[in-house]
Design a protein around this motif. Structure first.
Motif, PDB file in Angstrom:
ATOM      1  N   MET A  99      -8.045  -2.196 -10.625  1.00  0.00           N
ATOM      2  CA  MET A  99      -6.590  -2.211 -10.497  1.00  0.00           C
ATOM      3  C   MET A  99      -6.209  -2.679  -9.104  1.00  0.00           C
ATOM      4  N   PRO A 100      -5.089  -3.410  -8.977  1.00  0.00           N
ATOM      5  CA  PRO A 100      -4.618  -3.784  -7.633  1.00  0.00           C
ATOM      6  C   PRO A 100      -4.004  -2.613  -6.882  1.00  0.00           C
ATOM      7  N   ILE A 101      -3.850  -1.470  -7.578  1.00  0.00           N
ATOM      8  CA  ILE A 101      -3.275  -0.265  -6.975  1.00  0.00           C
ATOM      9  C   ILE A 101      -4.285   0.866  -7.112  1.00  0.00           C
ATOM     10  N   ARG A 102      -4.479   1.610  -6.026  1.00  0.00           N
ATOM     11  CA  ARG A 102      -5.335   2.796  -6.107  1.00  0.00           C
ATOM     12  C   ARG A 102      -4.622   3.936  -5.396  1.00  0.00           C
ATOM     13  N   VAL A 103      -4.385   5.026  -6.138  1.00  0.00           N
ATOM     14  CA  VAL A 103      -3.693   6.191  -5.592  1.00  0.00           C
ATOM     15  C   VAL A 103      -4.731   7.140  -5.000  1.00  0.00           C
ATOM     16  N   GLN A 104      -4.496   7.564  -3.768  1.00  0.00           N
ATOM     17  CA  GLN A 104      -5.399   8.496  -3.101  1.00  0.00           C
ATOM     18  C   GLN A 104      -4.608   9.700  -2.570  1.00  0.00           C
ATOM     19  N   ILE A 143      -1.566   4.986  -0.808  1.00  0.00           N
ATOM     20  CA  ILE A 143      -1.693   3.993  -1.873  1.00  0.00           C
ATOM     21  C   ILE A 143      -2.440   2.792  -1.311  1.00  0.00           C
ATOM     22  N   VAL A 144      -3.580   2.472  -1.903  1.00  0.00           N
ATOM     23  CA  VAL A 144      -4.297   1.251  -1.536  1.00  0.00           C
ATOM     24  C   VAL A 144      -3.725   0.128  -2.390  1.00  0.00           C
ATOM     25  N   ALA A 145      -3.001  -0.768  -1.762  1.00  0.00           N
ATOM     26  CA  ALA A 145      -2.344  -1.872  -2.466  1.00  0.00           C
ATOM     27  C   ALA A 145      -1.932  -2.917  -1.440  1.00  0.00           C
ATOM     28  N   PRO A 146      -1.919  -4.195  -1.818  1.00  0.00           N
ATOM     29  CA  PRO A 146      -1.560  -5.238  -0.848  1.00  0.00           C
ATOM     30  C   PRO A 146      -0.077  -5.284  -0.525  1.00  0.00           C
ATOM     31  N   ILE A 147       0.749  -4.617  -1.336  1.00  0.00           N
ATOM     32  CA  ILE A 147       2.189  -4.604  -1.076  1.00  0.00           C
ATOM     33  C   ILE A 147       2.681  -3.158  -1.136  1.00  0.00           C
ATOM     34  N   ALA A 148       3.852  -2.923  -0.577  1.00  0.00           N
ATOM     35  CA  ALA A 148       4.450  -1.589  -0.586  1.00  0.00           C
ATOM     36  C   ALA A 148       5.342  -1.428  -1.810  1.00  0.00           C
ATOM     37  N   PRO A 149       5.447  -0.216  -2.332  1.00  0.00           N
ATOM     38  CA  PRO A 149       6.298   0.011  -3.507  1.00  0.00           C
ATOM     39  C   PRO A 149       7.724   0.380  -3.119  1.00  0.00           C
ATOM     40  N   THR A 150       8.602   0.269  -4.095  1.00  0.00           N
ATOM     41  CA  THR A 150       9.906   0.918  -4.025  1.00  0.00           C
ATOM     42  C   THR A 150       9.751   2.271  -4.702  1.00  0.00           C
ATOM     43  N   VAL A 151      10.213   3.327  -4.027  1.00  0.00           N
ATOM     44  CA  VAL A 151       9.957   4.691  -4.503  1.00  0.00           C
ATOM     45  C   VAL A 151      11.256   5.311  -5.016  1.00  0.00           C
ATOM     46  N   TYR A 152      11.167   5.908  -6.201  1.00  0.00           N
ATOM     47  CA  TYR A 152      12.306   6.591  -6.815  1.00  0.00           C
ATOM     48  C   TYR A 152      11.944   8.065  -7.011  1.00  0.00           C
ATOM     49  N   THR A 153      12.841   8.938  -6.611  1.00  0.00           N
ATOM     50  CA  THR A 153      12.671  10.377  -6.827  1.00  0.00           C
ATOM     51  C   THR A 153      13.924  10.865  -7.555  1.00  0.00           C
ATOM     52  N   PRO A 154      13.911  10.833  -8.890  1.00  0.00           N
ATOM     53  CA  PRO A 154      15.146  11.043  -9.666  1.00  0.00           C
ATOM     54  C   PRO A 154      15.832  12.378  -9.427  1.00  0.00           C
ATOM     55  N   GLU A 170       0.708  -0.241   5.936  1.00  0.00           N
ATOM     56  CA  GLU A 170      -0.447  -0.602   6.741  1.00  0.00           C
ATOM     57  C   GLU A 170      -0.934  -1.961   6.250  1.00  0.00           C
ATOM     58  N   LYS A 171      -2.132  -2.364   6.666  1.00  0.00           N
ATOM     59  CA  LYS A 171      -2.603  -3.699   6.304  1.00  0.00           C
ATOM     60  C   LYS A 171      -2.783  -3.849   4.806  1.00  0.00           C
ATOM     61  N   ASP A 172      -3.654  -3.070   4.200  1.00  0.00           N
ATOM     62  CA  ASP A 172      -3.909  -3.152   2.766  1.00  0.00           C
ATOM     63  C   ASP A 172      -3.615  -1.828   2.074  1.00  0.00           C
ATOM     64  N   ALA A 173      -2.755  -1.041   2.660  1.00  0.00           N
ATOM     65  CA  ALA A 173      -2.427   0.254   2.097  1.00  0.00           C
ATOM     66  C   ALA A 173      -1.073   0.689   2.628  1.00  0.00           C
ATOM     67  N   CYS A 174      -0.612   1.818   2.145  1.00  0.00           N
ATOM     68  CA  CYS A 174       0.623   2.397   2.646  1.00  0.00           C
ATOM     69  C   CYS A 174       0.591   3.894   2.405  1.00  0.00           C
ATOM     70  N   ASP A 202       6.280  -4.854  -7.478  1.00  0.00           N
ATOM     71  CA  ASP A 202       6.669  -6.150  -8.046  1.00  0.00           C
ATOM     72  C   ASP A 202       5.408  -6.974  -8.305  1.00  0.00           C
ATOM     73  N   ARG A 203       5.141  -7.311  -9.560  1.00  0.00           N
ATOM     74  CA  ARG A 203       3.914  -8.030  -9.900  1.00  0.00           C
ATOM     75  C   ARG A 203       3.892  -9.430  -9.304  1.00  0.00           C
ATOM     76  N   ARG A 204       5.055 -10.024  -9.136  1.00  0.00           N
ATOM     77  CA  ARG A 204       5.088 -11.363  -8.525  1.00  0.00           C
ATOM     78  C   ARG A 204       4.564 -11.317  -7.099  1.00  0.00           C
ATOM     79  N   ALA A 205       4.852 -10.218  -6.409  1.00  0.00           N
ATOM     80  CA  ALA A 205       4.337 -10.083  -5.047  1.00  0.00           C
ATOM     81  C   ALA A 205       2.827  -9.949  -5.050  1.00  0.00           C
ATOM     82  N   PHE A 206       2.268  -9.292  -6.061  1.00  0.00           N
ATOM     83  CA  PHE A 206       0.806  -9.217  -6.189  1.00  0.00           C
ATOM     84  C   PHE A 206       0.220 -10.620  -6.310  1.00  0.00           C
TER      85      PHE A 206
END
Length: 698
Positions: A584-589, A649-660, A671-675, A691-695
């Motif tokens: 996966m391009p995303i890894r939650v730690q 989160i190990v991912a090449p881009i940062a997410p938009t976060v929602y807390t309903p 960070e470089k390859d994480a956030c 955003d998958r386009r950013a991936f």
């Protein structure tokens, strides 16, 4: 108000609330009743709901003398909802009828089955009741123990057998009349199952089915060579026939419905050991003709563990139970929804979040009549639309967060052969314990699983499949597994397994040891609670004396003889998953305290984080004045326990976060390859959108 758009009727997401019918509503027609309909319809539309589901008048055959009145009421409700673009689904029991012989039984029904609106004919009247010339009493299920009419003490009820052709014909005729009279958009046809488990059914039609399949007359319960003997092919055939009855029943109904009419039924846990006794299985319902898969999440959500009388199932179990139902819906190409109950916005939010975590539609309902409170107090409690609106409106405003499919990085094979055709599959501490432990370990580690019913021909979609405790497999299943391995797939098998290449010392029993033949069957405790037979609840399988070593008996097949439910090999299994699962391009730690689910659509990938445990409290004043307690509590506090506020989160881009449900917003430190995502304190539910386009650009 703008009308709602539903899209394809069979695949469009739904947001469902209950439409309760109470006794005052049956004083119809009158101006006050019409005013209530108009007010409730507007409130439901404003809440963001797409659909209302009838609740009440549930044991529908008890309302036989009032079908004209009831159908006119339903038609009026449907017409008013349709003004707002909101659908109406009817929801009733196809076959249960309240019957009682004493005033004590009558009072039990009226107090404990209030949600059904439990009016019932007297025994004298019921004896002669007919529908289109057919006598209702001729349809009844028969108890296998005494060959008398089967009784359901928990409901003070009897039930009609869905194998009885006269009943099936009459119910079809009723549905034609119902749909024509009311203009409903869908139907939940409930209870095509065996609520008393193996106690039913010994009616002539069920006995004839067994005779046709096996040549055997249904034995008396003293015949231990049959009842509960999984070595006996006739017993296994009896189990199969009970599942097939529901499939045949819905197949008989299917020609009645238009192609875009939603059809569902009640949804017990189809994966659990108890499903064999109840013959409740979503796959059977869907094969017959249902096109919408339900999982009923009875009891409190989240659990209130200080009340031993009510139903309190943990959220991880809810997620695991639903994974099987999701697989059933995915196999058919339809959608899944789950029913959850609550009384406050706090609980409504969690019910909705659990459904979104599962990728399911939400049916949110109150269950006021289970609280055991006087009507003048119940009338002051809020209805569904008032407490689910925040969640439903958030979903409606952010459709991109809830479109897409739950990712299957690995498959977890569900062995029907083990569940249905082995004694081990019928024990609470048997097969299901290992299947569910496997799924829970994956959810907690952030590896997104799919339940599978077949081995794929190739390894592209699922490069890794887990096989927990598949103690029985057919020749075709074994052959399909080996073709999958030959195509490059990897399999992790654990516990007792039917593959002869895997070396272990498991010796599984084939039948329970009983002092009395009646001990094989379930019973009702205190006139309310269904209790499975002791052998299903308490029987354990002795641990095999095998060394703690991994084997590779075939290329790509990794086997450990210990069971996943024992907890000793979880880390080893997860290590193999990390190595072989779909990357996966995303890894939650470091998501301590959260369950994790990942979805993808054409535009986005979303990570859903739901708290695993909650601290709950109740309205203690209301609890003290209850005159009975059943299933639920009035929970007014639900705060997450043990959740971290820093997730990496190990991912090449940062997410938009929602807390309903949080007033504060999350922050993201790139960070470089994480956030690092910093969540507000005590966040119950968070959604991370990538955003998958950013991936692709990365």
């Amino acid at each position: 108000m703008e009308k709602l758009s539903h899209g394809n009727p069979l695949t469009a997401p739904k947001r469902i609330v209950s439409w309760w019918i109470r006794q005052e509503d049956l004083n119809w027609p009158n101006h006050d009743g019409m005013d209530r309909i108009k007010r409730r319809a507007e409130e439901i539309a404003q809440s963001g709901a797409t659909t209302a589901m009838i609740f009440g008048t549930h044991f529908r055959w008890d309302f036989l003398p009032y079908f004209t009145l009831l159908h006119d009421y339903l038609a009026t409700v449907a017409q008013e909802l349709h003004q707002y673009g909101v659908e109406l689904y009817d929801h009733h029991s196809i076959n249960l009828v309240h019957r009682y012989d004493t005033k004590e039984e009558m009072r039990h029904v009226m107090l404990h089955s209030g949600p059904h609106l439990p009016l019932s004919p007297s025994r004298e009247a019921a004896t002669s009741w007919e529908y289109q010339g057919k006598r209702l009493n001729d349809w009844r299920m028969i108890d296998v123990k005494n060959r008398d009419v089967l009784y359901f003490p928990q409901y003070a009820a009897e039930g009609f057998c869905i194998r009885n052709p006269a009943f099936v014909t009459s119910y079809k005729d009723y549905l034609k009349q119902l749909i024509a009279d009311t203009g409903i958009d869908g139907l939940s046809a409930d209870d095509p199952v065996h609520f008393m488990h193996y106690n039913s059914c010994a009616c002539p039609h069920c006995r004839a089915a067994l005779k046709k399949r096996t040549g055997l007359e249904l034995p008396t319960i003293e015949d231990r060579s049959f009842w509960g003997n999984w070595e006996n092919p006739a017993w296994r055939a009896w189990i199969d026939l009970r599942f097939e009855a529901a499939e045949d029943f819905f197949a008989a109904l299917k020609p009645i419905f238009s192609k875009d009419f939603r059809v569902t039924t009640c949804g017990h846990n189809s994966a659990a050991a108890s499903a064999n006794g109840s013959a409740a299985d979503a796959r059977s319902f869907l094969k017959g003709g249902c096109n919408y898969t339900n999982l009923e999440m009875s009891g409190n959500m989240p659990p209130y563990k200080k009340d031993p009388v009510t139903t309190n199932i943990g959220i991880p179990s809810r997620i695991i139970n639903a994974n099987h139902h999701q697989a059933c819906a995915r196999e058919q190409g339809g959608r899944c929804f789950s029913t959850g109950f609550g009384f406050t916005e706090q609980t409504a939010n969690i019910v909705w979040a659990v459904n979104k975590m599962m990728g399911a539609d939400c049916w949110f309902s109150t269950l006021k009549d289970r609280l055991g409170l006087p009507d003048h107090i119940l009338d002051t409690l809020p209805d569904e639309a008032a407490i689910i609106g925040k969640a439903f409106r958030f979903e409606a405003a952010h459709p991109d967060l809830f479109t897409g499919e739950q990712i299957g990085q690995v498959g977890v094979y569900f062995s029907y052969e083990t569940r249905k055709h082995t004694y081990f599959g019928n024990l609470d501490k048997g097969y299901y314990k290992d299947f569910s432990a496997t799924l829970q370990a994956l959810y907690e580690s952030g590896i997104s699983p799919h339940t599978l019913f077949d081995f794929p021909e190739g390894a592209f979609e699922y490069p890794l499949i887990l096989l927990p405790s598949a103690a029985a497999m057919t020749k075709s299943e074994t052959a399909a597994l080996k073709r999958y391995l030959a195509a490059g797939g990897k399999v992790i098998a654990t516990g007792p397994v039917a593959l002869r290449e895997c070396k272990h010392s498991w010796q599984l029993p084939n039948a329970p040891t009983l002092r009395d033949p009646a001990d094989f069957f379930s019973y009702i405790e205190n006139g309310v609670k269904h209790i499975s037979a002791a052998w299903t609840r308490n029987e354990t399988v002795p641990t095999a004396a095998d060394p703690d070593l991994w084997q590779e008996p075939l290329p790509g097949l990794f086997y450990h003889p210990h069971r996943m439910g024992e907890g000793r090999i979880t880390s080893g299994v997860l290590a193999y998953c990390e190595k072989f699962a779909k990357p996966m391009p995303i890894r939650v730690q470091n998501a301590n305290g959260y369950l994790i689910s990942i979805f993808e659509s054409g535009q986005n990938m979303t990570v859903h984080l739901l708290a695993k445990e909650f601290e709950t409290d109740i309205d203690h004043h209301l609890d003290e004045i209850r005159f009975h307690r059943s299933r639920v509590n009035y929970i007014n506090k639900a705060e997450p326990l043990g959740v971290t506020d820093r997730i990496r989160i190990v991912a090449p881009i940062a997410p938009t976060v929602y807390t309903p449900f949080s007033k504060a917003s999350a922050t993201v430190i790139k960070e470089k390859d994480a956030c690092t995502v910093a969540l507000p304190e005590k966040t119950a539910y968070a959604i991370l959108r990538f955003d998958r386009r950013a991936f692709e650009e990365k």
